[in-house]
Design a protein around this motif. Structure first.
Motif, mmCIF file in Angstrom:
data_model
loop_
_atom_site.group_PDB
_atom_site.id
_atom_site.type_symbol
_atom_site.label_atom_id
_atom_site.label_comp_id
_atom_site.label_asym_id
_atom_site.label_seq_id
_atom_site.Cartn_x
_atom_site.Cartn_y
_atom_site.Cartn_z
ATOM 1 N N UNK A 226 0.834 -1.200 0.000
ATOM 2 C CA UNK A 226 0.000 0.000 0.000
ATOM 3 C C UNK A 226 0.866 1.245 0.000
ATOM 4 N N UNK A 227 1.932 1.161 0.782
ATOM 5 C CA UNK A 227 2.797 2.335 0.931
ATOM 6 C C UNK A 227 3.388 2.771 -0.404
ATOM 7 N N UNK A 228 3.779 1.811 -1.246
ATOM 8 C CA UNK A 228 4.415 2.236 -2.497
ATOM 9 C C UNK A 228 3.382 2.845 -3.436
ATOM 10 N N UNK A 229 2.121 2.433 -3.298
ATOM 11 C CA UNK A 229 1.064 3.050 -4.107
ATOM 12 C C UNK A 229 0.747 4.446 -3.577
ATOM 13 N N UNK A 230 0.648 4.550 -2.251
ATOM 14 C CA UNK A 230 0.338 5.859 -1.659
ATOM 15 C C UNK A 230 1.446 6.871 -1.946
ATOM 16 N N UNK A 231 2.674 6.369 -1.931
ATOM 17 C CA UNK A 231 3.777 7.261 -2.239
ATOM 18 C C UNK A 231 3.618 7.828 -3.648
ATOM 19 N N UNK A 232 3.285 6.949 -4.605
ATOM 20 C CA UNK A 232 3.089 7.411 -5.985
ATOM 21 C C UNK A 232 1.954 8.430 -6.058
ATOM 22 N N UNK A 233 0.894 8.195 -5.273
ATOM 23 C CA UNK A 233 -0.222 9.155 -5.266
ATOM 24 C C UNK A 233 0.238 10.525 -4.788
ATOM 25 N N UNK A 246 4.016 1.158 -11.179
ATOM 26 C CA UNK A 246 4.278 0.674 -9.828
ATOM 27 C C UNK A 246 3.789 -0.763 -9.669
ATOM 28 N N UNK B 61 -4.511 11.206 1.946
ATOM 29 C CA UNK B 61 -4.548 9.748 1.822
ATOM 30 C C UNK B 61 -5.647 9.149 2.684
ATOM 31 N N UNK B 79 -5.003 13.052 -2.555
ATOM 32 C CA UNK B 79 -3.564 13.278 -2.680
ATOM 33 C C UNK B 79 -3.209 14.178 -3.860
ATOM 34 N N UNK B 85 5.015 13.676 0.685
ATOM 35 C CA UNK B 85 5.043 12.869 1.897
ATOM 36 C C UNK B 85 6.321 12.037 1.902
ATOM 37 N N UNK B 87 7.846 9.073 3.846
ATOM 38 C CA UNK B 87 7.307 8.100 4.786
ATOM 39 C C UNK B 87 8.346 7.602 5.778
ATOM 40 N N UNK B 89 9.152 4.555 6.348
ATOM 41 C CA UNK B 89 10.056 3.659 5.615
ATOM 42 C C UNK B 89 10.359 4.377 4.299
ATOM 43 N N UNK B 91 10.802 3.261 1.246
ATOM 44 C CA UNK B 91 9.904 2.884 0.159
ATOM 45 C C UNK B 91 10.336 3.305 -1.230
ATOM 46 N N UNK B 93 11.422 2.774 -5.093
ATOM 47 C CA UNK B 93 11.036 1.736 -6.040
ATOM 48 C C UNK B 93 12.277 0.953 -6.438
ATOM 49 N N UNK B 95 13.022 -1.162 -8.581
ATOM 50 C CA UNK B 95 13.341 -1.404 -10.000
ATOM 51 C C UNK B 95 13.810 -0.125 -10.711
ATOM 52 N N UNK B 104 10.614 10.213 -10.623
ATOM 53 C CA UNK B 104 9.321 9.519 -10.746
ATOM 54 C C UNK B 104 8.121 10.469 -10.829
#
Ligand SMILES: Nc1ncnc2c1ncn2[C@@H]1O[C@H](COP(=O)(O)OP(=O)(O)OP(=O)(O)O)[C@@H](O)[C@H]1O
Ligand SMILES: [Mg+2]
Lengths: 333, 252
Positions: A226-233, A246, B61, B79, B85, B87, B89, B91, B93, B95, B104
């Motif tokens: 979820x976190x990696x999706x929320x980060x993208x948002x 993602x 969020x 958002x 934000x 976070x 962690x 987080x 990507x 890849x 990004x």
């Protein structure tokens, strides 16, 4: 690039083989020469009147091709890295040929028709190369059609199950009931129900591709954090962008696991379908040869099949290595 | 460029979580906050008092059940890249290379071509030069934190929400990155809300420290920090402010 950089770069591509690497590369060559000497020294005795024609050609061709590879390897580092590591396997294979040759053609220790000589297998390929290529092509094209269909279906199915709870509610039971049934079990039913044997074979191959791919893909999509999706948002990405940039990249390891399983399962389905009804292809050739008790053909086709499967899976893993170079935890082949 | 007159205003914010087992859980209640551009506001409070929850509400969020949160007079609905934000962690990507991780957001918004230089600028500013092509598994935790911070700052958002981005780092790296964040603040002048458990970090970086009560979290008090940067961590004034905040955190 400065001159110095350029030299450095060239040196990294072209470097001389180390003595240890040359020694490794020499071992299979010795095995091939042993093979040639053994074949020349011992007389052909079994069955009577058999003369070797293709086996010596095979050995000489092997030696020539191998020498060319060695010469390339001595200077080209990249090629060498991939070539040298096969030294053990190649030595083993060529020694095996020698021993097998001694046990069949040279002594008759292994009896016909169950153990045809390597010579007779090569003879089949050389004399009927057009037929063999045709059979292989039939198999490959049927297989590719089947896994393409199953792959597309599995991709859509797995995506739907991964994204939508509603889709999952309806699609999951179907996959739970139908998925684990091996392709073999469908052969008779689909041969009867499908309009043609070709379609029946496609259905069987596609179903064994669809199952592992959609299960793995759905799991992969659901486990995207979820976190990696929320980060993208919060970085301003749209939903569609998130799906493409993602979700699927994050699910890539699962997708490759699914594809690997799909390719393996589907090979079984391919042979089964061909053995049981499809007119044409390597599997069909085996059942055709069976009726003539032509074990040499059966063995030859089996070897062709192994080579074909090996090439297919290797291609898959090369693609995986390139797309997943970012990851340390990929299945190695 | 961001509009410097916009304010972040939160009034009477309330967030209740529905838990199947424990029933309704009041995480945040009647919480107020105001912040201006160029300001760093630190949020400090006992674990579970709703600090992360509040940041998620500001980021869009999550939705509050009561109260309002507005930025420049407009209610926050979802958002947006304008509210970055970082976070707890990092987080990143895995890849994408460092460079592509930072780019990004620009790419996702389709402005990468116009703002390409910003990426390299940010890489240099955060001391990541030479690691552009590295993948996240090849860099250290401190660098990963830098990349995560750069990922957000490169977009020049109006509000930056930092949820303990440095808590996993050693004291030495942390001190360096604290200075880097201050440098970025001077350059871009966003509103920065920073959650931290580290009182020293709060006093070192923030202009105001807002202390929250244990759950359900609400305002327990506020400490203004009027020291010029760079702040001396062992000056009597600094230590006095630390004590002041520590006293406010003694609930019972
Ligand atoms: N999605 C959720 N569902 C249910 N409860 C939640 C959820 N998110 C947070 N909570 C609860 O809300 C409370 C506040 O959580 P929050 O993460 O905001 O705390 P925090 O102040 O950030 O704590 P910490 O300092 O430990 O990070 C906690 O009791 C937590 O269990
Ligand atoms: Mg938190």
């Amino acid at each position: 690039m400065s001159l110095n950089d350029r030299t450095m770069w060239l040196c990294s591509k072209f470097s001389l083989a180390k003595p240890k690497e040359i020694a490794k590369m020499a071992v299979p060559l010795v095995a091939m020469i042993v093979m040639m000497v053994v074949n020349g020294a011992a007389a052909d005795v079994y069955p009577e009147g058999e003369t070797t024609v293709y086996y010596p050609i095979f050995i000489r061709a092997s030696i020539v091709i191998y020498l060319v590879c060695v010469v390339i390897s001595i200077w080209f580092e990249y090629f060498r890295r991939h070539f040298v590591k096969w030294w053990g396997t190649l030595t083993f294979i060529y020694l095996f040929f020698s021993i097998y040759n001694l046990c069949t053609l040279k002594s008759g220790m292994f009896e016909l028709p169950y153990f045809p000589s390597f010579e007779s297998m090569l003879a089949y390929v050389f004399q009927h190369w057009d037929r063999t290529l045709g059979d292989a092509w039939n198999s490959v094209s049927l297989y590719l059609q089947g896994i393409t269909m199953g792959g597309i279906l599995g991709f859509l199915w797995g995506s739907a199950m991964g994204y939508s709870k509603h889709a999952n509610y309806w699609l999951n039971p179907i996959i739970k009931i139908i998925g684990p049934v091996p392709g073999v079990a469908w052969v008779t039913i689909s041969l009867v129900l499908a309009p043609s044997n070709h379609v029946a074979a496609l259905i069987i191959i596609a179903s064994t591709t669809w199952f592992p791919l959609s299960v793995n893909l759905a799991g992969g999509i659901r486990s995207v954090s979820r976190a990696s999706i929320e980060k993208a948002q919060t970085l301003g990405a749209s939903n569609w962008y998130i799906i493409r940039h993602v979700v699927y990249p994050a699910a890539a390891p699962s997708i490759f696991t699914g594809l690997f399983m799909a390719c393996c399962f589907s090979l079984t389905s391919l042979v089964t379908a061909e053995l049981m009804g499809v007119k044409g292809g390597l599997g069909w050739r085996i059942s055709w040869a069976q009726s003539y008790v032509a074990y040499d053909i059966i063995y030859t086709i089996a070897i062709c099949f192994i080579i074909m499967a090996f090439i297919l899976i290797t291609i898959l893993f090369i693609v995986q290595r390139h797309t997943m170079s970012w990851s340390k935890e990929v299945v190695q082949w | 460029m961001v509009d410097m007159d916009k304010k972040l205003v939160a009034k009477g914010v309330r967030r209740v979580f529905d838990d199947a087992e424990k029933g309704a859980l009041l995480a945040l209640h009647d919480f107020d906050l105001e912040a201006e551009h160029g300001e760093i506001v630190a949020l400090i409070g006992p674990s579970g008092c709703g600090k992360s929850t509040f940041l998620r509400l500001v980021a869009g969020l999550d939705k509050a059940q009561g109260g309002t949160i507005t930025y420049g007079g407009e209610e926050i609905k979802g958002p947006s890249y304008d509210r970055g934000f970082v976070f707890q962690e990092t987080n990143l990507y895995p890849w994408l290379t460092v460079e592509k991780n930072i780019a990004f957001g620009l790419k996702a918004r389709g402005v990468y071509k116009q703002q390409k230089d910003r990426v390299q600028q940010m890489i240099d500013l955060m001391g990541l030069t030479g690691f552009e092509k590295s993948y996240p598994h090849q860099i250290s935790g401190g660098m990963a934190a830098r990349v995560a911070i750069a990922q957000t700052f490169v977009q020049d958002p109006g509000i930056i929400l930092l949820d303990e981005p440095l808590s996993a780092l050693d004291a030495f790296t942390r001190a360096i990155i604290q200075d880097e964040i201050l440098k970025m603040r001077d350059r871009f002048k966003p509103i920065i809300l920073m959650v931290t458990h580290d009182i020293e970090e709060a006093v070192y970086m923030a202009d105001r420290v807002i202390v929250l009560t244990p759950r359900p979290g609400t305002n327990a008090g506020e400490v203004k920090i009027d020291m010029p940067h760079p702040r001396d961590r062992i000056s009597p004034e600094f230590i006095d402010l630390r004590h002041q905040i520590m006293d406010m955190l003694e609930f019972d």
